[in-house]
Design an enzyme around this catalytic site. Structure first.
Site, PDB file in Angstrom:
ATOM      1  N   SER A 104     -33.240  15.937  22.369  1.00  0.00           N
ATOM      2  CA  SER A 104     -32.775  14.699  23.464  1.00  0.00           C
ATOM      3  C   SER A 104     -31.872  15.309  24.455  1.00  0.00           C
ATOM      4  O   SER A 104     -30.731  14.691  23.858  1.00  0.00           O
ATOM      5  CB  SER A 104     -33.398  13.811  23.706  1.00  0.00           C
ATOM      6  OG  SER A 104     -35.234  13.990  22.896  1.00  0.00           O
TER       7      SER A 104
HETATM    8  N1  SAH Z   1     -35.496  13.042  17.800  1.00  0.00           N
HETATM    9  C1  SAH Z   1     -35.407  14.308  17.671  1.00  0.00           C
HETATM   10  C2  SAH Z   1     -36.119  15.414  18.464  1.00  0.00           C
HETATM   11  C3  SAH Z   1     -37.036  15.977  18.752  1.00  0.00           C
HETATM   12  S1  SAH Z   1     -37.339  17.722  19.129  1.00  0.00           S
HETATM   13  C4  SAH Z   1     -33.701  14.135  17.304  1.00  0.00           C
HETATM   14  O1  SAH Z   1     -33.182  13.127  17.912  1.00  0.00           O
HETATM   15  O2  SAH Z   1     -33.294  15.884  16.983  1.00  0.00           O
HETATM   16  C5  SAH Z   1     -39.250  17.237  18.450  1.00  0.00           C
HETATM   17  C6  SAH Z   1     -39.134  17.543  17.003  1.00  0.00           C
HETATM   18  O3  SAH Z   1     -40.895  17.308  17.147  1.00  0.00           O
HETATM   19  C7  SAH Z   1     -39.507  18.939  16.663  1.00  0.00           C
HETATM   20  O4  SAH Z   1     -38.713  18.869  15.695  1.00  0.00           O
HETATM   21  C8  SAH Z   1     -40.380  19.227  16.022  1.00  0.00           C
HETATM   22  O5  SAH Z   1     -40.963  20.352  15.299  1.00  0.00           O
HETATM   23  C9  SAH Z   1     -41.591  17.596  15.599  1.00  0.00           C
HETATM   24  N2  SAH Z   1     -42.664  17.932  15.074  1.00  0.00           N
HETATM   25  C10 SAH Z   1     -43.223  18.749  16.234  1.00  0.00           C
HETATM   26  N3  SAH Z   1     -44.660  18.272  16.240  1.00  0.00           N
HETATM   27  C11 SAH Z   1     -44.542  17.253  15.169  1.00  0.00           C
HETATM   28  C12 SAH Z   1     -45.694  16.160  14.403  1.00  0.00           C
HETATM   29  N4  SAH Z   1     -47.371  17.051  14.645  1.00  0.00           N
HETATM   30  N5  SAH Z   1     -45.280  15.934  13.408  1.00  0.00           N
HETATM   31  C13 SAH Z   1     -43.820  15.762  13.668  1.00  0.00           C
HETATM   32  N6  SAH Z   1     -43.085  16.041  14.227  1.00  0.00           N
HETATM   33  C14 SAH Z   1     -43.327  16.464  15.179  1.00  0.00           C
END
Ligand code: SAH
Length: 255
Positions: A104
Site C-alpha cells: 500500500s
Molecule cells: N499489507 C501488505 C500489502 C497487502 S496486499 C504489505 O504491507 O505489503 C494484499 C495481500 O493480501 C496480498 O499479498 C494477497 O495475497 C493477500 N490476500 C488476499 N486474500 C487473502 C486472504 N484471503 N487471506 C490472506 N491473505 C490474502
C-alpha cells in the site's frame, strides 16, 4: 609548409600520448571513490527520502499519532520491495511486490495504523501480509502481531525480511485470512489489507471488546475503508476513505 604540418602532427601525437595515461589514471583512481560515495549517499538517500515521506505525505495529511510517525520514520520500506522498485520505495504510491499484489501507499499504511488505535500492549491481527511492511509498522507499535498471507511465496519472503530486520514479535502464517486466526484471539485490533465484499464474521468474532477493525470493503476495485468498533453490546461501523485494495482471495472450495 609540409614540414610545419608534420611538426604539428608530431606535437599532437606527443600531447595525446602524455594525456591518455593521465586520463586513464584519473578514471581508475576516482572510480572506487565515486562508487563509494554513491553507495553511502544511497544509504543516506533512503533515510532522507523516508523523513520527507513522513513529513510531506503523512504528517501533512493529518496523521498525528507520534508512535505511528516514529514507526514510519524507522522502518526501511526499501527493504520490503525488490530491486527495480527500491528507488520508488518512499514515493506516494503503491508498489508491486510480485504475484500481482501490491504494497500500500505509505499514507494508507499510516492511516490504518493510526485509526486502529493500537496501544503498546496490544495484540494485533493483520490479514494480507504481502511483503510484510505493514506488519513491521504494527510490530513497532504493538506488543504482538499475527499476520496471515494466502500466497505461500509472499509469506515466506515476508518472514525472511522481518527476521533479517530483527522483528521477534511478528508471526506470519500461510492461509486464508477470511477465517482469522482463532488460536490467538481475541485481538485488540484487526487490520485487513485485502478487500472482501463484506466483513468476514470470523474476524468480528475474534475482535476483543473495545477493539477496532480497519478493513476495506467492496466488490471489484472500488472500496471504502470501514472502521468497525466492538463495544459491550454492539458493533459500530463507519465508512471513512474511498480506497483501492487488491480483492480478498478465497481458496477454491472443495466439493
Ligand atoms: N499489507 C501488505 C500489502 C497487502 S496486499 C504489505 O504491507 O505489503 C494484499 C495481500 O493480501 C496480498 O499479498 C494477497 O495475497 C493477500 N490476500 C488476499 N486474500 C487473502 C486472504 N484471503 N487471506 C490472506 N491473505 C490474502
Amino acid at each position: 609548409m609540409n614540414f610545419s604540418w608534420a611538426l604539428i602532427a608530431l606535437l599532437s601525437c606527443c600531447l595525446l600520448l602524455i594525456a591518455l595515461p593521465s586520463c586513464a589514471g584519473e578514471r581508475s583512481l576516482h572510480t572506487p571513490e565515486i562508487l563509494g560515495e554513491n553507495s553511502n549517499s544511497g544509504r543516506d538517500q533512503f533515510e532522507i527520502e523516508r523523513q520527507e515521506m513522513v513529513e510531506y505525505q503523512i504528517r501533512a495529511r493529518g496523521i498525528q499519532d507520534e508512535r505511528v510517525l516514529a514507526a514510519m520514520s524507522k522502518v526501511p520500506r526499501h527493504e520490503f520491495v525488490e530491486s527495480p522498485w527500491k528507488d520508488f520505495a518512499y514515493s506516494d504510491r503503491p508498489l508491486p511486490i510480485g504475484h500481482q499484489q501490491t504494497i500500500s501507499q505509505p499514507y494508507i499504511v499510516a492511516y490504518m495504523s493510526e485509526t486502529a488505535e493500537i496501544s503498546p500492549e496490544a495484540k494485533v491481527l493483520e490479514i494480507g501480509t504481502g511483503c510484510g511492511y505493514q506488519a513491521a509498522i504494527l510490530g513497532e507499535i504493538a506488543k504482538e502481531v499475527y499476520s496471515i498471507e494466502i500466497i505461500p511465496e509472499l509469506a515466506a519472503r515476508a518472514r525472511q525480511t522481518l527476521s533479517q530486520l530483527g522483528y521477534e514479535n511478528i508471526e506470519v502464517k500461510t492461509g486464508d485470512g477470511y477465517q482469522g486466526w482463532v488460536e490467538h484471539a481475541p485481538y485488540d485490533a484487526i487490520i485487513v489489507t485485502a478487500a472482501p465484499e463484506k466483513i468476514p464474521q470470523a474476524l468480528v468474532d475474534q475482535l476483543a471488546t473495545n477493539g477496532k477493525m480497519v478493513i476495506p470493503v467492496g466488490g471489484g476495485w472500488h472500496q471504502d475503508i470501514v472502521v468497525l468498533t466492538k463495544t459491550e453490546d454492539r458493533i459500530i461501523k463507519k465508512k471513512t476513505l474511498p480506497v483501492r485494495f487488491v480483492p480478498m482471495r478465497r481458496k477454491a472450495l472443495k466439493w
